[in-house]
Design a protein around this motif. Sequence first.
Motif, short mmCIF file in Angstrom:
data_model
loop_
_atom_site.label_atom_id
_atom_site.label_comp_id
_atom_site.label_asym_id
_atom_site.label_seq_id
_atom_site.Cartn_x
_atom_site.Cartn_y
_atom_site.Cartn_z
N UNK A 107 0.72 -2.45 -4.48
CA UNK A 107 1.51 -1.95 -3.35
C UNK A 107 2.85 -1.40 -3.80
N UNK A 108 3.40 -1.94 -4.86
CA UNK A 108 4.63 -1.37 -5.43
C UNK A 108 4.39 0.08 -5.84
N UNK A 145 -8.26 -12.65 2.25
CA UNK A 145 -8.61 -11.81 3.40
C UNK A 145 -7.43 -11.71 4.36
N UNK A 146 -6.77 -12.84 4.61
CA UNK A 146 -5.59 -12.83 5.48
C UNK A 146 -4.44 -12.08 4.81
N UNK A 147 -4.32 -12.22 3.50
CA UNK A 147 -3.30 -11.47 2.76
C UNK A 147 -3.48 -9.98 2.97
N UNK A 148 -4.71 -9.51 2.79
CA UNK A 148 -4.99 -8.08 2.96
C UNK A 148 -4.70 -7.62 4.38
N UNK A 149 -5.07 -8.45 5.36
CA UNK A 149 -4.82 -8.07 6.75
C UNK A 149 -3.33 -8.01 7.04
N UNK A 150 -2.57 -8.91 6.45
CA UNK A 150 -1.13 -8.87 6.63
C UNK A 150 -0.52 -7.61 6.03
N UNK A 151 -1.00 -7.20 4.86
CA UNK A 151 -0.52 -5.96 4.25
C UNK A 151 -0.90 -4.77 5.12
N UNK A 152 -2.12 -4.81 5.67
CA UNK A 152 -2.56 -3.74 6.56
C UNK A 152 -1.67 -3.65 7.80
N UNK A 157 2.89 -1.11 10.96
CA UNK A 157 4.25 -1.22 11.47
C UNK A 157 5.17 -0.18 10.86
N UNK A 158 4.98 0.07 9.57
CA UNK A 158 5.85 1.01 8.85
C UNK A 158 5.33 2.44 8.89
N UNK A 159 4.13 2.60 9.47
CA UNK A 159 3.51 3.93 9.60
C UNK A 159 3.40 4.62 8.25
N UNK A 160 2.91 3.88 7.25
CA UNK A 160 2.74 4.42 5.91
C UNK A 160 1.28 4.84 5.69
N UNK A 161 1.05 5.93 4.98
CA UNK A 161 -0.31 6.45 4.76
C UNK A 161 -1.03 5.74 3.62
N UNK A 162 -1.10 4.44 3.68
CA UNK A 162 -1.75 3.61 2.66
C UNK A 162 -2.87 2.82 3.33
N UNK A 163 -4.08 2.97 2.83
CA UNK A 163 -5.25 2.30 3.41
C UNK A 163 -5.44 0.95 2.74
N UNK A 164 -5.78 -0.06 3.54
CA UNK A 164 -6.07 -1.40 3.02
C UNK A 164 -7.43 -1.83 3.54
N UNK A 165 -8.36 -2.10 2.63
CA UNK A 165 -9.72 -2.50 3.00
C UNK A 165 -10.02 -3.91 2.48
N UNK A 166 -10.67 -4.69 3.33
CA UNK A 166 -11.13 -6.01 2.92
C UNK A 166 -12.65 -6.00 2.94
#
Length: 233
Positions: A107-108, A145-152, A157-166
């Motif tokens: 994510x960095x 799984x919860x970690x990934x959902x939190x990042x998602x 919230x930040x409206x960033x174009x980064x996809x997170x899949x679990x």
Amino acid sequence: MAWLFANLGYNLAICARRTSRLEQLKSDILDKYPDIRVEYRGLDVTDYNAIFTVFDAFVADFGGIDRVVVNAGVGESRRIGKGRFNINKRTAEINFISALAQCEAAMKIFRKQNSGHLVVISSMSAMRGLPKHMTTYGASKAGIAHLAEGIRADMLLENLPITVSTIFPGYIRTEINENAKPLPFEVSPDKGSKAIVAAIESGAAQAYVPSLPWSIVGPAMKYLPLKIVTKVS
């Protein structure tokens, strides 16, 4: 998965502990797909600082990273209270803390690029608390799984174009469980990998794989009586 992604035309940055396997994998893939680029580095994910170093080195190699698949893990755990704390601790650390470090490193990079796709490989064992040798393993997979959902959620919230899949795979017969008894609905590495790659390529927020039967069994596991759930473990 590396072979399948190579077939799709992706350049590959692969890392694991056993570099001899990576070297052979690189050679074999390039023999068949000479137009792609493959780089590899040794990485033990229990060395948290090395995760950041290796990921950043791959960025330097390629000028950026489009996707990171957080897949390293162990399947060994023991019944709680039976004097095997060290085994359970190692499982929890590798499956959760090491995954956290990989997510941090990925994510960095993605935040700096303002693009990317983080893929976290969880497990159907994350659906419920499970008995015997699955207790700590399942808890660690639920954690990521919860970690990934939190990042998602952060990305929304930040409206960033980064996809997170679990990805929640069912039982796949690999080296991690090759000596275990036959498991419910288990599939071959080939079938399992194809299902995982298809789910990743779809960009879905979460996916149960293979879709049948796990897209039905998975949600049901959350609500079935515990006595029934334990029969699937």
